[in-house]
Scaffold this active site. Structure first.
Site, mmCIF file in Angstrom:
data_model
loop_
_atom_site.group_PDB
_atom_site.id
_atom_site.type_symbol
_atom_site.label_atom_id
_atom_site.label_comp_id
_atom_site.label_asym_id
_atom_site.label_seq_id
_atom_site.Cartn_x
_atom_site.Cartn_y
_atom_site.Cartn_z
ATOM 1 N N ARG A 13 0.819 -1.215 0.000
ATOM 2 C CA ARG A 13 0.000 0.000 0.000
ATOM 3 C C ARG A 13 0.851 1.263 0.000
ATOM 4 O O ARG A 13 0.367 2.348 -0.295
ATOM 5 C CB ARG A 13 -0.977 -0.008 1.206
ATOM 6 C CG ARG A 13 -1.922 1.178 1.253
ATOM 7 C CD ARG A 13 -3.193 0.945 2.093
ATOM 8 N NE ARG A 13 -2.957 0.150 3.282
ATOM 9 C CZ ARG A 13 -2.353 0.600 4.393
ATOM 10 N NH1 ARG A 13 -1.937 1.850 4.460
ATOM 11 N NH2 ARG A 13 -2.180 -0.199 5.426
ATOM 12 N N TYR A 39 -16.652 17.741 -15.313
ATOM 13 C CA TYR A 39 -17.049 16.332 -15.259
ATOM 14 C C TYR A 39 -18.028 16.152 -14.094
ATOM 15 O O TYR A 39 -17.784 16.657 -12.996
ATOM 16 C CB TYR A 39 -15.794 15.467 -15.064
ATOM 17 C CG TYR A 39 -16.079 14.001 -14.973
ATOM 18 C CD1 TYR A 39 -16.585 13.309 -16.061
ATOM 19 C CD2 TYR A 39 -15.828 13.296 -13.801
ATOM 20 C CE1 TYR A 39 -16.853 11.951 -15.974
ATOM 21 C CE2 TYR A 39 -16.082 11.943 -13.710
ATOM 22 C CZ TYR A 39 -16.600 11.278 -14.806
ATOM 23 O OH TYR A 39 -16.862 9.938 -14.723
ATOM 24 N N ASP A 66 -7.494 19.460 -14.327
ATOM 25 C CA ASP A 66 -7.855 18.145 -14.852
ATOM 26 C C ASP A 66 -7.524 18.162 -16.343
ATOM 27 O O ASP A 66 -8.193 18.828 -17.134
ATOM 28 C CB ASP A 66 -9.347 17.879 -14.606
ATOM 29 C CG ASP A 66 -9.765 16.467 -15.014
ATOM 30 O OD1 ASP A 66 -9.128 15.900 -15.926
ATOM 31 O OD2 ASP A 66 -10.737 15.930 -14.433
ATOM 32 N N LYS A 109 -8.845 7.048 -19.548
ATOM 33 C CA LYS A 109 -9.171 7.611 -20.852
ATOM 34 C C LYS A 109 -7.963 7.528 -21.784
ATOM 35 O O LYS A 109 -7.536 6.443 -22.120
ATOM 36 C CB LYS A 109 -9.702 9.036 -20.659
ATOM 37 C CG LYS A 109 -10.710 9.182 -19.505
ATOM 38 C CD LYS A 109 -12.042 8.507 -19.777
ATOM 39 C CE LYS A 109 -12.981 8.489 -18.568
ATOM 40 N NZ LYS A 109 -13.226 9.764 -17.901
HETATM 41 C C1 LIG Z 1 -13.638 10.123 -16.564
HETATM 42 C C2 LIG Z 1 -13.214 11.420 -15.988
HETATM 43 C C3 LIG Z 1 -12.898 11.532 -14.627
HETATM 44 C C4 LIG Z 1 -13.063 10.363 -13.657
HETATM 45 O O1 LIG Z 1 -12.152 9.347 -13.918
HETATM 46 P P1 LIG Z 1 -12.426 7.781 -13.535
HETATM 47 O O2 LIG Z 1 -11.200 7.107 -14.045
HETATM 48 O O3 LIG Z 1 -13.683 7.390 -14.245
HETATM 49 O O4 LIG Z 1 -12.581 7.697 -12.063
HETATM 50 C C5 LIG Z 1 -12.450 12.757 -14.157
HETATM 51 N N1 LIG Z 1 -12.327 13.816 -14.980
HETATM 52 C C6 LIG Z 1 -12.633 13.745 -16.298
HETATM 53 C C7 LIG Z 1 -12.483 14.954 -17.152
HETATM 54 C C8 LIG Z 1 -13.082 12.548 -16.852
HETATM 55 O O5 LIG Z 1 -13.389 12.491 -18.150
#
Ligand SMILES: *Cc1c(COP(=O)(O)O)cnc(C)c1O
Length: 376
Positions: A56, A107, A183, A208
């Site tokens: 961890r 998001y 982000d 993504k």
């Molecule tokens: C998908 C997404 C998230 C969340 O990510 P997960 O891997 O699904 O937890 C956060 N910010 C953006 C812009 C996203 O497209």
């Protein structure tokens, strides 16, 4: 693990970093790829200076991945079990006694955290990210009682694809001593490197584009090397809250990164072509494409409040997969307002398109047929 500086020029291009970073040191007999480190514990003292100690605390596969993402974004990376785990960790860094500037329509799950912070008493200032003057005023406190303590950027935003003027809004935050977090999921470091523009922390849903094959859920925070205390706080958060990544998922994501630049360039070129053609299609009333990147948002029919025509398009595509998520090699299409948690700012008629790396003519034919209501 090493960046093999003997093989790299002083400032290698991003494509070179994507391929070379996080490889084992090149010694005779060494594997080209890091192994998947499946171990919950390690021999010796649980002292991070000598061994990972415990699964961890650290893991050598995480280390390889973090080295690669850190090199791509220009900071120090920490992998988390999902994008939302990374977002939640980064949100623990904001000073809760000072105003927090956030996008009106980020998001949706990130927005739920902003709602929670507001409900707990944080002064959350919501501004449209593409309205640069509004962001700067909210950050510097012009027209408000006090300047902000932190700024959360998402650019482009998901799914409205609003673009922030990063250098200007980050500079405004610096002037008042506010922290900046970005982000960078939709842009990827191929198109935008916020740390180089002065941001303190970048977060990604690795799920993504970074992983890129719709086969893992993973996240990462990348911290500016000018803010070592933040790295320590995030590492401590990860260890104590336990939002850790699996070694296998981390390894798959590192393999995905090897082709990040090629995938993003190809998908973005197709998105540019599709944006032009969609703009001329009679069934499409509006196309949003930020001018780079592989995400599109289109509005179907004349009435933004009518989901019907958009739903019919989703029901009739064959090559595009009707599914949530984005950033994979395969093209996905989704009507975002089908989720009750999605922002009211998002039209009912809006389809979010994640353009993949299939042949662009095949992608167009399928979309065109679905949009034209042709018999299939
Ligand atoms: C998908 C997404 C998230 C969340 O990510 P997960 O891997 O699904 O937890 C956060 N910010 C953006 C812009 C996203 O497209």
């Amino acid at each position: 693990m090493t960046d093999t500086p003997d093989r790299l020029s002083a400032s290698p291009a991003l494509a070179t970093i994507a391929v070379t970073a996080g490889r084992p040191a090149r010694v005779p007999g060494a594997p080209v790829n890091p192994p998947v480190d499946f171990s919950s514990t390690y021999a010796g003292d649980p002292d991070p200076a000598h061994t990972p100690g415990y699964g961890r605390f650290d893991n050598s596969t995480w280390g390889a991945f973090e080295q690669a993402v850190g090199a791509l974004e220009g900071g120090t990376a920490l992998v988390f079990g999902s994008g939302m785990a990374a977002v939640s960790a980064a949100l623990t860094l904001i000073p809760e006694d000072r105003p927090f500037v956030v996008p009106t329509a980020p998001y949706s799950t990130t927005r739920s955290h902003f709602d929670e912070l507001a409900a707990s008493g944080v002064d959350v200032r919501r501004v449209p990210m593409h309205d640069t003057n509004a962001v700067v005023r909210a950050v510097t406190g012009d027209g408000y009682q006090t300047p902000a303590g932190a700024l959360w950027i998402e650019s482009p935003t998901n799914p409205l694809l609003h673009v922030a003027d990063l250098p200007v809004v980050i500079d405004a935050a610096h002037r008042v001593g506010a922290g900046t977090m970005c982000d960078n999921t939709l842009a990827t470091p191929v198109l935008q490197r916020p740390l180089a523009l002065g941001a303190d922390v970048v977060v990604h849903s690795v799920t993504k584009y970074l992983a890129g094959h719709s086969d893992v859920v993973l996240g990462v925070c990348v911290v500016s090397n000018a803010r070592p205390e933040l790295i320590h706080r995030l590492h401590d958060h990860r260890t104590r809250h336990g939002a850790i990544a699996g070694p296998m998922e981390t390894w798959l994501a590192l393999r995905g990164i090897r082709t990040l630049h090629v995938r993003v360039e190809r998908a973005a070129a197709s998105a540019a072509e599709l944006a032009t053609r969609l703009g001329e299609h009679p069934a499409v009333s509006r196309v949003r494409w930020p001018g780079s990147g592989a995400m599109l948002a289109i509005e179907i029919g004349a009435d933004p409040d009518n989901p019907g025509p958009a739903d019919r398009v989703v029901a009739s595509v064959r090559l595009w997969t009707p599914a949530t998520s984005l950033g994979g090699v395969e093209s996905l299409i989704e009507r975002r307002r089908r989720y009750p948690g999605e922002s009211r700012e998002v039209p009912e008629s809006l389809l979010r398109l994640s353009v993949g790396i299939e042949d662009v003519e095949d992608l167009w034919q399928d979309l065109d047929a679905a949009l034209s209501g042709l018999p299939r």
